[in-house]
Scaffold this motif. Sequence first.
Motif, PDB file in Angstrom:
ATOM      1  N   ILE A  56       4.689   3.725   0.169  1.00  0.00           N
ATOM      2  CA  ILE A  56       3.445   4.272  -0.201  1.00  0.00           C
ATOM      3  C   ILE A  56       2.846   3.329  -1.216  1.00  0.00           C
ATOM      4  CG2 ILE A  56       1.561   6.265  -0.838  1.00  0.00           C
ATOM      5  CD1 ILE A  56       3.113   8.282   1.314  1.00  0.00           C
ATOM      6  N   GLN A  57       3.897   3.307  -2.266  1.00  0.00           N
ATOM      7  CA  GLN A  57       3.522   2.905  -3.447  1.00  0.00           C
ATOM      8  C   GLN A  57       3.738   1.706  -3.552  1.00  0.00           C
ATOM      9  OE1 GLN A  57       6.597   4.863  -6.244  1.00  0.00           O
ATOM     10  NE2 GLN A  57       5.251   6.697  -5.898  1.00  0.00           N
ATOM     11  N   ALA A  58       4.082   0.994  -1.842  1.00  0.00           N
ATOM     12  CA  ALA A  58       4.326  -0.493  -2.191  1.00  0.00           C
ATOM     13  C   ALA A  58       2.858  -1.616  -2.295  1.00  0.00           C
ATOM     14  CB  ALA A  58       5.364  -1.526  -0.669  1.00  0.00           C
ATOM     15  N   THR A  59       2.949  -2.406  -3.144  1.00  0.00           N
ATOM     16  CA  THR A  59       2.289  -3.388  -2.960  1.00  0.00           C
ATOM     17  C   THR A  59       1.285  -4.131  -2.305  1.00  0.00           C
ATOM     18  OG1 THR A  59       3.708  -5.166  -4.241  1.00  0.00           O
ATOM     19  CG2 THR A  59       2.658  -3.431  -5.832  1.00  0.00           C
ATOM     20  N   ASP A  60       2.009  -4.871  -1.224  1.00  0.00           N
ATOM     21  CA  ASP A  60       1.341  -5.530  -0.486  1.00  0.00           C
ATOM     22  C   ASP A  60       1.582  -4.098   1.339  1.00  0.00           C
ATOM     23  OD1 ASP A  60       1.495  -7.129   1.953  1.00  0.00           O
ATOM     24  OD2 ASP A  60       2.578  -8.443   1.137  1.00  0.00           O
ATOM     25  N   PRO A  61       0.284  -4.401   1.259  1.00  0.00           N
ATOM     26  CA  PRO A  61      -0.552  -3.611   2.126  1.00  0.00           C
ATOM     27  C   PRO A  61       0.275  -3.417   3.266  1.00  0.00           C
ATOM     28  CG  PRO A  61      -2.001  -5.253   2.064  1.00  0.00           C
ATOM     29  CD  PRO A  61      -0.862  -5.573   1.446  1.00  0.00           C
ATOM     30  N   VAL A  62       0.315  -4.469   4.173  1.00  0.00           N
ATOM     31  CA  VAL A  62       1.269  -4.930   5.645  1.00  0.00           C
ATOM     32  C   VAL A  62       2.669  -3.541   5.597  1.00  0.00           C
ATOM     33  CG1 VAL A  62       2.092  -6.130   7.196  1.00  0.00           C
ATOM     34  CG2 VAL A  62      -0.128  -6.842   6.301  1.00  0.00           C
ATOM     35  N   PRO A  63       3.766  -4.357   4.378  1.00  0.00           N
ATOM     36  CA  PRO A  63       4.621  -3.305   4.594  1.00  0.00           C
ATOM     37  C   PRO A  63       4.353  -1.671   4.370  1.00  0.00           C
ATOM     38  CG  PRO A  63       4.752  -5.095   3.184  1.00  0.00           C
ATOM     39  CD  PRO A  63       3.663  -5.713   3.521  1.00  0.00           C
ATOM     40  N   ARG A  64       3.510  -1.688   2.973  1.00  0.00           N
ATOM     41  CA  ARG A  64       3.334  -0.520   3.243  1.00  0.00           C
ATOM     42  C   ARG A  64       2.734   0.756   4.195  1.00  0.00           C
ATOM     43  NH1 ARG A  64      -0.336  -1.226  -1.480  1.00  0.00           N
ATOM     44  NH2 ARG A  64      -2.518  -1.385   0.590  1.00  0.00           N
ATOM     45  N   LEU A  65       2.052  -0.121   4.830  1.00  0.00           N
ATOM     46  CA  LEU A  65       1.624   0.392   6.702  1.00  0.00           C
ATOM     47  C   LEU A  65       3.017   0.620   7.222  1.00  0.00           C
ATOM     48  CD1 LEU A  65      -0.851   1.835   8.083  1.00  0.00           C
ATOM     49  CD2 LEU A  65      -1.666  -0.887   8.773  1.00  0.00           C
ATOM     50  N   CYS A  66       3.666  -0.376   7.161  1.00  0.00           N
ATOM     51  CA  CYS A  66       4.654  -0.583   8.316  1.00  0.00           C
ATOM     52  C   CYS A  66       5.519   0.895   8.054  1.00  0.00           C
ATOM     53  CB  CYS A  66       5.535  -1.811   8.729  1.00  0.00           C
ATOM     54  SG  CYS A  66       3.708  -2.855   9.177  1.00  0.00           S
ATOM     55  N   LEU A  67       6.010   0.603   6.850  1.00  0.00           N
ATOM     56  CA  LEU A  67       7.191   1.366   6.364  1.00  0.00           C
ATOM     57  C   LEU A  67       6.687   2.857   6.031  1.00  0.00           C
ATOM     58  CD1 LEU A  67       8.982  -1.195   3.307  1.00  0.00           C
ATOM     59  CD2 LEU A  67       9.333  -0.326   5.850  1.00  0.00           C
TER      60      LEU A  67
END
Length: 227
Positions: A56-67
């Motif tokens: 949830i803390q990932a800066t890039d929205p695509v990896p954040r959503l996918c992960l």
Amino acid sequence: ATQYTCILLRYLLEPKAGREEVVMKLKKLESSVSTGRKWFRLGNVVHAIQATEQSIQATDPVPRLCLTLANLNRVVYFICDAVLWAKNVGLTSGNNREKWQMWSARHYYYFLLLSLVRDLYEITLQMGRVAHDKVKVEKSSQDPLGYSVIDEETEWLQSFLLFLFRSLKRHPPLLLDTVKNFCDILIPLNQLGIYKSNPGIIGLGGLVSSLAGIITIVYPQMKLKIC
């Protein structure tokens, strides 16, 4: 690695005459190791929840959503896995084992599919960086006849494969994670009937994935980080 080596060896030895006893021993070992793996994974629900919080803390929205979605499915997968383990050792009763197996395979498939989407996204970013660096080198080159991957005579597929190779060579953890997820997804694809594979392919894919996982444990720097 032991479990999938047994599957692969059993597939290779089954057609051969006089190997029935060895095949039966491999089948029993595979079953025992599979049950043991479920027992070892009982605490992984907590790890999957922690991974969800980190993603949830990932800066890039695509990896954040996918992960985030991937790890939520991973939580459910481990819960189903724990229920199946309890059934295997006789702690629970009931005739809905097949239902739990399908739920487990479905959520494992969703987890791996979303993880592969994240891998493909990261690969496209890396290819973009490689292409950008290549253009910079070409602009600064003093040789007007130098090689260019965007030259009209260069095949599109050739250029794509060159960028892909250089991108993965530059980022080994991304290559390892992609190979691992691709090999792993063959298992739920087979269980769900989406793409049927023979036990030899399943065993080989599981073995390669296990070895990739061992590498990330021995060399933590080879594990793909969340950006």
